[in-house]
Scaffold this active site. Sequence first.
Site, PDB file in Angstrom:
ATOM      1  N   GLY A 511       0.851  -1.200   0.000  1.00  0.00           N
ATOM      2  CA  GLY A 511       0.000   0.000   0.000  1.00  0.00           C
ATOM      3  C   GLY A 511       0.876   1.236   0.000  1.00  0.00           C
ATOM      4  O   GLY A 511       2.094   1.134  -0.126  1.00  0.00           O
ATOM      5  N   GLY A 512       0.262   2.407   0.144  1.00  0.00           N
ATOM      6  CA  GLY A 512       0.998   3.658   0.117  1.00  0.00           C
ATOM      7  C   GLY A 512       2.150   3.678   1.114  1.00  0.00           C
ATOM      8  O   GLY A 512       3.266   4.040   0.779  1.00  0.00           O
ATOM      9  N   PHE A 513       1.880   3.253   2.359  1.00  0.00           N
ATOM     10  CA  PHE A 513       2.907   3.413   3.390  1.00  0.00           C
ATOM     11  C   PHE A 513       3.279   2.104   4.065  1.00  0.00           C
ATOM     12  O   PHE A 513       3.649   2.076   5.210  1.00  0.00           O
ATOM     13  CB  PHE A 513       2.439   4.441   4.418  1.00  0.00           C
ATOM     14  N   PRO A 515       3.381  -2.670   3.618  1.00  0.00           N
ATOM     15  CA  PRO A 515       2.808  -3.874   3.013  1.00  0.00           C
ATOM     16  C   PRO A 515       1.451  -4.267   3.634  1.00  0.00           C
ATOM     17  O   PRO A 515       1.175  -3.917   4.782  1.00  0.00           O
ATOM     18  CB  PRO A 515       3.848  -4.950   3.317  1.00  0.00           C
ATOM     19  N   VAL A 516       0.664  -5.001   2.844  1.00  0.00           N
ATOM     20  CA  VAL A 516      -0.617  -5.522   3.342  1.00  0.00           C
ATOM     21  C   VAL A 516      -0.545  -7.054   3.274  1.00  0.00           C
ATOM     22  O   VAL A 516      -0.142  -7.611   2.255  1.00  0.00           O
ATOM     23  CB  VAL A 516      -1.801  -5.010   2.494  1.00  0.00           C
ATOM     24  N   ASP A 627      -8.335  10.471  -1.934  1.00  0.00           N
ATOM     25  CA  ASP A 627      -7.496   9.580  -2.743  1.00  0.00           C
ATOM     26  C   ASP A 627      -8.351   8.460  -3.346  1.00  0.00           C
ATOM     27  O   ASP A 627      -7.982   7.291  -3.327  1.00  0.00           O
ATOM     28  CB  ASP A 627      -6.364   9.001  -1.893  1.00  0.00           C
TER      29      ASP A 627
HETATM   30  O1  ACK Z   1      -5.108  -5.029  -5.603  1.00  0.00           O
HETATM   31  P1  ACK Z   1      -4.746  -5.846  -4.435  1.00  0.00           P
HETATM   32  O2  ACK Z   1      -4.613  -7.286  -4.559  1.00  0.00           O
HETATM   33  O3  ACK Z   1      -5.690  -5.434  -3.205  1.00  0.00           O
HETATM   34  O4  ACK Z   1      -3.403  -5.256  -3.788  1.00  0.00           O
HETATM   35  C1  ACK Z   1      -3.653  -4.305  -2.820  1.00  0.00           C
HETATM   36  C2  ACK Z   1      -2.700  -4.481  -1.671  1.00  0.00           C
HETATM   37  O5  ACK Z   1      -3.414  -5.091  -0.595  1.00  0.00           O
HETATM   38  C3  ACK Z   1      -2.095  -3.164  -1.184  1.00  0.00           C
HETATM   39  O6  ACK Z   1      -3.119  -2.257  -0.877  1.00  0.00           O
HETATM   40  C4  ACK Z   1      -4.684  -5.446  -1.035  1.00  0.00           C
HETATM   41  N1  ACK Z   1      -5.622  -5.156   0.041  1.00  0.00           N
HETATM   42  C5  ACK Z   1      -5.676  -4.022   0.789  1.00  0.00           C
HETATM   43  N2  ACK Z   1      -6.656  -4.127   1.700  1.00  0.00           N
HETATM   44  C6  ACK Z   1      -7.233  -5.357   1.524  1.00  0.00           C
HETATM   45  C7  ACK Z   1      -8.318  -6.045   2.146  1.00  0.00           C
HETATM   46  N3  ACK Z   1      -9.005  -5.471   3.147  1.00  0.00           N
HETATM   47  N4  ACK Z   1      -8.640  -7.272   1.707  1.00  0.00           N
HETATM   48  C8  ACK Z   1      -7.950  -7.830   0.680  1.00  0.00           C
HETATM   49  N5  ACK Z   1      -6.915  -7.222   0.051  1.00  0.00           N
HETATM   50  C9  ACK Z   1      -6.564  -6.008   0.456  1.00  0.00           C
HETATM   51  C10 ACK Z   1      -5.011  -4.628  -2.252  1.00  0.00           C
END
Ligand code: ACK
Length: 820
Positions: A511-513, A515-516, A627
């Site tokens: 993400g912006g700031f 990893p997720v 955003d």
């Molecule tokens: O497009 P994506 O697979 O979906 O890649 C981005 C990544 O994390 C960085 O933002 C995924 N992501 C963010 N929040 C969630 C969430 N709540 N559930 C599933 N994927 C998410 C996002």
Amino acid sequence: MQLPSIILVCSILSSTLIKSMAVDTISMHQTFRDGDTITSAGGEFQLGFFSPGSSTNRYLGIWYKKISRVTVVWVANRDSPLVNTSGFLQISREGIILQAVNSSTGIIWSWSTSKLFKNPVLQLLDTGNLILRDEDRDFKSEEDFIWQSFDHPGDNMLPGMKFGIDLVTGMNRISSSWTSVNDPSRGSFTIGLDTSGFPQILLSKGSVIQARTGRWDGYKFKGIPKRSLNGIFKDEFVFNEKEIYYRFYLVNPTSATMRIILTPTGNVKVLVWNDQQQIWTVYSSLMDNDCDRYGLCGGYGICKIDKTPRCECLRGFVPRSQEKWKAADWSSGCIRKTNLVCGTDEGFVKYSGVKLPDMRSSWYTLKMSLQECEKLCLKNCSCTAYANADARRGGHGCLLWFGELIDISDYAEDGEDIYVRMPSSELVKSRKGKLEFILITAVLLVVLVGLILLSVYKKRKLMKEESLKLDSESVSLTKIENEDLELPLYDFESIAHATSNFSPEKKLGEGGFGPVYKGTLTGGLEIAVKRLSKDSSQGLDEFKNEVSCIAKLQHRNLVTLLGCCTEKGERILIYEYMANKSLDSFIFDSNARNTLDWPKLYNIITGIARGLLYLHQDSKLRIIHRDLKASNILLDHDMNPKISDFGMARSFGGNETESNTSRIVGTYGYMSPEYAIDGQFSVKSDVYSFGVLLIEIITGVKNRLFSHPDHSLNLLGHAWLSYEQDNLLQLIDGVILESNNYSEVFRVIQIGLLCVQHDPEDRPVMSQVVLMLSSNMKLPHPKQPGFFMERYLLRQDQFLSKPNLSSSTQLTITTLLPRQ
Ligand code: ACK
């Protein structure tokens, strides 16, 4: 002519007859082949062979005839597909056999009876019911049917169809889901009437219950919101010694087309055909929110949808495992603080406005008053609670529970009363508690009034002294903690465990700031974990902002923040997991895009609009997202959109509508001119981003990356030019072209263009956008968009941190304008 040749000719003749005539029957000597159809007398339904979705297998099924979108409601050979078009159906004289035969594989599907009928005929009725009856006999009711498809439900429940148990024959009509949209074979989900206690409807995956309706209260099943459908259909629940079943009727069968479906992903949805938009609209569903998940809060827990965390213990109960409870795993439920000692002075605590617990361990009678019911419960040591069995006549009858009370939720709008057995010591506490509560409330009220008066006085003074400086308003972490945001704090260990120590395999993206990661809590709840980078000060700002902005927001089109973790210097945010990730991974990828047809895209568009409307207008605080972009729209397992990433959002109080900042945050291509150039943001800057998003959804092209061989306009300029030249068709991308609803697509483009108009004053607010999307009102002509020509708005040297402009990612940018 020899006999086989005669049969062949007869067969060909009869087959031709079916093909060419609008008949609703197949009689004994006819052969119904792949390619033949019969249509019910009023033209409502059709029977024939079909291939679902992308499958090439052939199935015999029934679908709506009058609806443009092929909607199959029943499949005969769902578990035994035909691999080619050689299948045919015959009604046999001997034994009444209904069969679809493939010459190479024999009988594919059949039905037979030991009784012999003289002249059987198969007929498709306007209810969607396929019946077998004796042609020589008049038929008045379903008792005259030899066989009917309504007794063998698939994944669809139609008006008039019985759903439940015939106690005489033992037949139980249970629905089962399709495996997938391409495969009608029995999937893993079933929904059926459970009669082991007071009747209720259970949705199960294998033998595991996923959800349940409340009980039938004499009028309707509790716990299924009907919203605006009241008056369109009526429920019927028959409950006697011969049968127990539920069915619904349309009040006026010609006024609406309605069905209930069990989806392959295990949700039950009430769908109504929207003739204007040519789509099925979901009016309610069984799995609407967290509290609909069966037993989320365990035994003696109560689920509260407007609270975070969702689960609480009933009064006089404590969590069985404090650690699990803290980690949002509520499945082990609650235990009594003080055990019951049967025969001592016990009583009951009343809970009002709740969905009553699972009825499987209940007993009931309709012939008893509530007082008698209480006495009966007290007499039996294993009785844990009682309630009225029927809501009619002001409530009567008796319903008793034995054993643990599970799956209770707070259901203020439509809930019922239940009396839970408690030891006398807890009852005294509860009474004492009530008195204390009244006293404390009175004192608090007096103090509160005083405080309000004081704060009004102070605020007025303050407003005179200084103008609101939104830029420096960032909330400190300690303030967040003191603010009682009711946001659960997760301990670091449980988050590390859930994400296998933040393993790279669990990483969803960057993400912006930070990893997720994808994580799974011990109770099985899937989560997304955003670990903000420890060193970045922007990470800290984003964390505080996100927590303070969305902790208290609840909307089906906003991603839910489940909690956070601030242990060990970490700044971790925990969200509900969105199975289908972000919108940009669909719309900008030519393969993934093909999986989204226009109705799905339209549902996504209206969902985003509603989410944004909630932020701008309906939430307690006025929130500007700042955003909004395709990568910040996440999609749940049903492809419902949810706005995410509130790190850049700003909240406004009272009547403020716009503000100015020297720190510009946002993303290339989505920023409105007044914001990017002057730092001026308002709800209208979000509207602009929404407009860009609409045009990107339709075209499948990123605004930022668009180029055209014939001119140097950007995507918005190109869209506007196409509108001016009355050539909107050239904007539409492949899958949408397949939709036959161009007028709706063109409307969305026009709404998009209205949203990106240069002057914020000209742009609609989100309530107008929602209205435009949901009605046929005449739309104004859009003026020229902002950033008509510009491809790159800001000079590179204006950036503090140079964004990476790779084509696969769109980074959020932050820049400072010189202070004015
Ligand atoms: O497009 P994506 O697979 O979906 O890649 C981005 C990544 O994390 C960085 O933002 C995924 N992501 C963010 N929040 C969630 C969430 N709540 N559930 C599933 N994927 C998410 C996002």
